[in-house]
Design an enzyme around this catalytic site. Structure first.
Site, mmCIF file in Angstrom:
data_model
loop_
_atom_site.group_PDB
_atom_site.id
_atom_site.type_symbol
_atom_site.label_atom_id
_atom_site.label_comp_id
_atom_site.label_asym_id
_atom_site.label_seq_id
_atom_site.Cartn_x
_atom_site.Cartn_y
_atom_site.Cartn_z
ATOM 1 N N VAL A 87 30.487 25.815 35.295
ATOM 2 C CA VAL A 87 29.358 25.607 36.204
ATOM 3 C C VAL A 87 28.150 26.454 35.797
ATOM 4 O O VAL A 87 27.013 25.956 35.741
ATOM 5 C CB VAL A 87 29.793 25.941 37.658
ATOM 6 C CG1 VAL A 87 28.613 25.927 38.607
ATOM 7 C CG2 VAL A 87 30.865 24.950 38.124
ATOM 8 N N GLU A 102 25.527 24.807 48.730
ATOM 9 C CA GLU A 102 25.728 23.353 48.731
ATOM 10 C C GLU A 102 26.881 22.924 47.819
ATOM 11 O O GLU A 102 27.691 22.053 48.172
ATOM 12 C CB GLU A 102 24.428 22.673 48.272
ATOM 13 C CG GLU A 102 24.486 21.166 48.232
ATOM 14 C CD GLU A 102 24.713 20.543 49.599
ATOM 15 O OE1 GLU A 102 23.835 20.670 50.458
ATOM 16 O OE2 GLU A 102 25.786 19.941 49.819
ATOM 17 N N VAL A 113 31.030 22.518 48.579
ATOM 18 C CA VAL A 113 31.717 21.356 49.172
ATOM 19 C C VAL A 113 31.209 20.092 48.483
ATOM 20 O O VAL A 113 30.004 19.829 48.467
ATOM 21 C CB VAL A 113 31.423 21.233 50.687
ATOM 22 C CG1 VAL A 113 32.151 20.023 51.267
ATOM 23 C CG2 VAL A 113 31.829 22.487 51.428
ATOM 24 N N GLY A 166 30.956 19.245 45.354
ATOM 25 C CA GLY A 166 30.296 19.356 44.050
ATOM 26 C C GLY A 166 28.867 18.849 44.078
ATOM 27 O O GLY A 166 27.991 19.445 44.697
ATOM 28 N N ILE A 181 27.613 16.219 45.502
ATOM 29 C CA ILE A 181 27.176 15.430 46.667
ATOM 30 C C ILE A 181 26.369 16.323 47.615
ATOM 31 O O ILE A 181 26.871 17.366 48.042
ATOM 32 C CB ILE A 181 28.396 14.867 47.440
ATOM 33 C CG1 ILE A 181 29.307 14.081 46.510
ATOM 34 C CG2 ILE A 181 27.948 14.020 48.614
ATOM 35 C CD1 ILE A 181 30.621 13.640 47.156
ATOM 36 N N GLY A 235 41.652 17.728 32.040
ATOM 37 C CA GLY A 235 40.918 18.874 32.592
ATOM 38 C C GLY A 235 40.561 18.700 34.057
ATOM 39 O O GLY A 235 39.805 19.488 34.626
ATOM 40 N N ASP A 243 42.614 23.777 48.791
ATOM 41 C CA ASP A 243 41.215 23.659 48.355
ATOM 42 C C ASP A 243 40.449 22.766 49.341
ATOM 43 O O ASP A 243 39.354 23.125 49.798
ATOM 44 C CB ASP A 243 41.202 23.062 46.944
ATOM 45 C CG ASP A 243 39.805 22.758 46.455
ATOM 46 O OD1 ASP A 243 39.132 23.686 45.980
ATOM 47 O OD2 ASP A 243 39.383 21.582 46.544
ATOM 48 N N LYS A 254 37.234 23.630 52.008
ATOM 49 C CA LYS A 254 35.982 22.849 52.065
ATOM 50 C C LYS A 254 35.802 22.248 53.455
ATOM 51 O O LYS A 254 34.688 22.216 53.984
ATOM 52 C CB LYS A 254 36.014 21.755 51.005
ATOM 53 C CG LYS A 254 35.956 22.307 49.577
ATOM 54 C CD LYS A 254 36.267 21.222 48.571
ATOM 55 C CE LYS A 254 36.185 21.724 47.139
ATOM 56 N NZ LYS A 254 36.760 20.768 46.188
HETATM 57 N N1 LIG Z 1 34.332 23.590 37.724
HETATM 58 C C1 LIG Z 1 33.902 22.784 38.670
HETATM 59 O O1 LIG Z 1 33.830 21.581 38.481
HETATM 60 C C2 LIG Z 1 33.484 23.339 40.007
HETATM 61 C C3 LIG Z 1 33.015 22.463 41.010
HETATM 62 C C4 LIG Z 1 32.578 22.988 42.241
HETATM 63 C C5 LIG Z 1 32.649 24.354 42.444
HETATM 64 N N2 LIG Z 1 33.133 25.161 41.463
HETATM 65 C C6 LIG Z 1 33.179 26.593 41.710
HETATM 66 O O2 LIG Z 1 32.320 27.246 40.780
HETATM 67 C C7 LIG Z 1 32.841 28.532 40.471
HETATM 68 C C8 LIG Z 1 32.966 28.678 38.958
HETATM 69 O O3 LIG Z 1 33.855 27.707 38.465
HETATM 70 P P1 LIG Z 1 33.951 27.380 36.899
HETATM 71 O O4 LIG Z 1 34.794 26.166 36.782
HETATM 72 O O5 LIG Z 1 32.614 27.380 36.274
HETATM 73 O O6 LIG Z 1 34.796 28.651 36.386
HETATM 74 P P2 LIG Z 1 35.004 29.113 34.877
HETATM 75 O O7 LIG Z 1 34.708 28.017 33.927
HETATM 76 O O8 LIG Z 1 36.346 29.748 34.829
HETATM 77 O O9 LIG Z 1 33.899 30.246 34.667
HETATM 78 C C9 LIG Z 1 33.936 31.480 35.313
HETATM 79 C C10 LIG Z 1 32.888 32.384 34.703
HETATM 80 O O10 LIG Z 1 32.827 33.577 35.467
HETATM 81 C C11 LIG Z 1 33.063 34.700 34.631
HETATM 82 N N3 LIG Z 1 33.852 35.668 35.419
HETATM 83 C C12 LIG Z 1 34.972 35.442 36.094
HETATM 84 N N4 LIG Z 1 35.402 36.581 36.687
HETATM 85 C C13 LIG Z 1 34.514 37.539 36.356
HETATM 86 C C14 LIG Z 1 34.412 38.914 36.647
HETATM 87 N N5 LIG Z 1 35.316 39.547 37.390
HETATM 88 N N6 LIG Z 1 33.355 39.597 36.145
HETATM 89 C C15 LIG Z 1 32.434 38.960 35.376
HETATM 90 N N7 LIG Z 1 32.479 37.645 35.059
HETATM 91 C C16 LIG Z 1 33.512 36.949 35.546
HETATM 92 C C17 LIG Z 1 33.859 34.194 33.432
HETATM 93 O O11 LIG Z 1 33.634 35.052 32.339
HETATM 94 P P3 LIG Z 1 34.317 34.775 30.898
HETATM 95 O O12 LIG Z 1 33.577 33.602 30.358
HETATM 96 O O13 LIG Z 1 34.099 36.002 30.150
HETATM 97 O O14 LIG Z 1 35.754 34.459 31.190
HETATM 98 C C18 LIG Z 1 33.224 32.808 33.256
HETATM 99 O O15 LIG Z 1 32.038 32.893 32.507
HETATM 100 C C19 LIG Z 1 34.155 28.636 41.253
HETATM 101 O O16 LIG Z 1 33.911 29.270 42.476
HETATM 102 C C20 LIG Z 1 34.548 27.204 41.487
HETATM 103 O O17 LIG Z 1 35.351 27.032 42.647
HETATM 104 C C21 LIG Z 1 33.550 24.696 40.255
#
Ligand SMILES: NC(=O)c1ccc[n+]([C@@H]2O[C@H](COP(=O)([O-])OP(=O)(O)OC[C@H]3O[C@@H](n4cnc5c(N)ncnc54)[C@H](OP(=O)(O)O)[C@@H]3O)[C@@H](O)[C@H]2O)c1
Length: 414
Positions: free
Chosen positions: A12, A125, A128, A130, A132, A183, A197, A201
């Site tokens: 994200v 936003e 919940v 993504g 939308i 994925g 999850d 939401k």
């Molecule tokens: N993925 C989706 O489609 C999606 C959709 C809606 C909401 N979300 C929400 O968006 C958020 C991020 O999701 P994501 O999928 O992007 O996760 P992700 O790909 O695992 O990325 C997490 C990022 O945060 C960094 N990070 C994690 N813990 C950390 C810490 N303690 N200190 C510093 N940096 C830290 C990681 O660093 P490194 O790169 O060094 O590991 C990475 O860059 C979550 O809350 C998720 O629920 C995600």
């Protein structure tokens, strides 16, 4: 110049950085403001040695906050240390945008209080649905309505798995593996498949819609991990497929809130939502039914919602500041309306169970073991005046017969 500090640069976070860059010129032209990413916080800096933003990447939150920051974008995930960082950012009078439903479901009210006390905004936003735009639609566009109910598919992973089971006849394990290969499901899928999850939401969306604080821990969550191919065969026989629905309804002063697999008509608005897509059907007293659907996750859809929050903050559209300063909701766990239910009961005493079912419900259609995998199973479609009647029937049967399993799936007539 608006300086944006990124906490997290994964799926994200990197999408948000991309949108900040691709929209920079538009902001300069339209509003005469520049946008830039000031610093990016990650866990493991070495992973990014060849990244074009390497000079901005750090693993120190203090370093991020030392820069001149206007908006902090939290895209790290998890409750800690995200909570501490977001709290510190708000207390330092920085606006915060987050996609983190775990954080908002757990600490949203507290963080909104801190934001308001410091005259800054906390926006979420993307937490919940993504991409939308559902929270803003509820808080702004539907402001003239009392929201009667929310029925939603809020988890793309489980919708993908259920779609594969319905459309391609896959078993649960096979469909989960397919979701992981693409994925759509994480290596540990438990939060998704157990409905947690979606419950988080639902708590956020219900709190906004019903103006009562709905604690996610009070929401009954039943996942999809026990749904099998026979459930789909029975559902198809009724013209339905099975969706993991998050349902919130105002019932007098209480809020009914549950996440569970539900049989929905195949051609209904929610029955048609396929694969990783999410959908939210909102019923307002003035507008009637309004349906929102789209990609509930993924890099760019989620970044799209976060960028809209950033843009709102920059344009200072603070007409209706978000607050969770509502009374705590009394959460009902049982569906109170008359509905049909699929019951699948495993027992050594089928005859007695069938008799009990027929005594308990005015309408009870026992299936003749069409799929016959379990010779010890009674399968029936019953019409019950409410869910409590199902539970009373269950405990009545349990008093006289040993049950191996009691599965119930509601049928949503839409
Ligand atoms: N993925 C989706 O489609 C999606 C959709 C809606 C909401 N979300 C929400 O968006 C958020 C991020 O999701 P994501 O999928 O992007 O996760 P992700 O790909 O695992 O990325 C997490 C990022 O945060 C960094 N990070 C994690 N813990 C950390 C810490 N303690 N200190 C510093 N940096 C830290 C990681 O660093 P490194 O790169 O060094 O590991 C990475 O860059 C979550 O809350 C998720 O629920 C995600």
């Amino acid at each position: 110049m608006v300086n944006i500090a990124m906490l997290g640069y994964g799926t994200v976070g990197s999408g948000v950085v991309e949108l900040v860059n691709s929209n920079k010129d538009r902001f300069v032209k339209g509003m005469n403001v520049g946008l830039q990413v000031s610093k990016i916080l990650v866990r493991d800096v070495d992973k990014y040695n060849k990244n074009k933003y390497r000079a901005k990447i750090t693993d120190s939150f203090d370093e991020v906050m030392k820069e001149n920051v206007d908006i902090v974008v939290e895209a790290m995930g998890g409750v800690y240390p995200s909570y501490d960082y977001v709290k510190r950012a708000l207390e330092s009078k920085k606006h915060v945008v987050t996609a983190n439903k775990d954080l908002i479901a757990e600490h949203g009210a507290k963080l909104l209080d801190i934001a308001n006390a410091n005259g800054v905004e906390l926006r979420f936003e993307a937490s919940v649905g993504g991409g939308i735009p559902i929270l803003k639609s509820i808080s702004d566009c539907l402001i003239g309505n009392n929201i009667n109910s929310i029925k939603a598919i809020l988890n793309g992973t489980t919708n993908y798995i259920l779609s594969k089971m319905n459309d391609e006849g896959m078993g649960y394990d096979e469909a989960l593996k397919a979701a992981q290969a693409l994925g759509f499901a994480e290596a540990d899928p438990s939060s998704d498949v157990l409905g947690l999850d979606a419950a988080r939401k639902l708590s956020i969306i219900s709190t906004m819609a019903f103006k009562k604080k709905v604690n996610w821990k009070n929401i009954n969550a039943t996942g999809i991990n026990e749904i099998d191919s026979d459930d789909f065969r029975y559902a198809k026989g009724e013209g339905c497929n099975i969706k993991l629905l998050a349902i919130g309804r105002m019932v007098d002063e209480n809020v009914y809130a549950t996440v569970s697999p539900v049989m929905v008509k195949q051609n209904s608005s929610l029955g048609r939502i396929q694969n990783e897509y999410n959908a939210v059907l909102v019923e307002g007293d003035a507008v009637g039914d309004v349906m929102f659907s789209g990609k509930g996750a993924g890099m760019m859809p989620t970044a799209s919602a976060m960028f809209a929050d950033i843009a709102d903050i920059i344009q200072n559209r603070k007409e209706n500041p978000m607050m969770f300063d509502y009374d705590v909701a009394c959460v009902d766990k049982f569906w109170e309306k008359e509905s049909r239910w699929l019951l699948r009961i495993r027992t050594d005493n089928r005859i007695k169970v069938m008799r009990k079912l027929c005594e308990a419900f005015s309408s009870c259609r026992v299936m003749a073991g069409e799929f016959g995998e379990h010779g010890d199973e009674v399968t029936a479609i019953v019409k019950a005046k409410n869910e409590l009647a199902i539970e009373e029937c269950r405990s009545g049967i349990e008093k006289s017969v040993e049950l191996r399993k009691f599965k119930k799936i509601m049928m949503m007539e839409e």
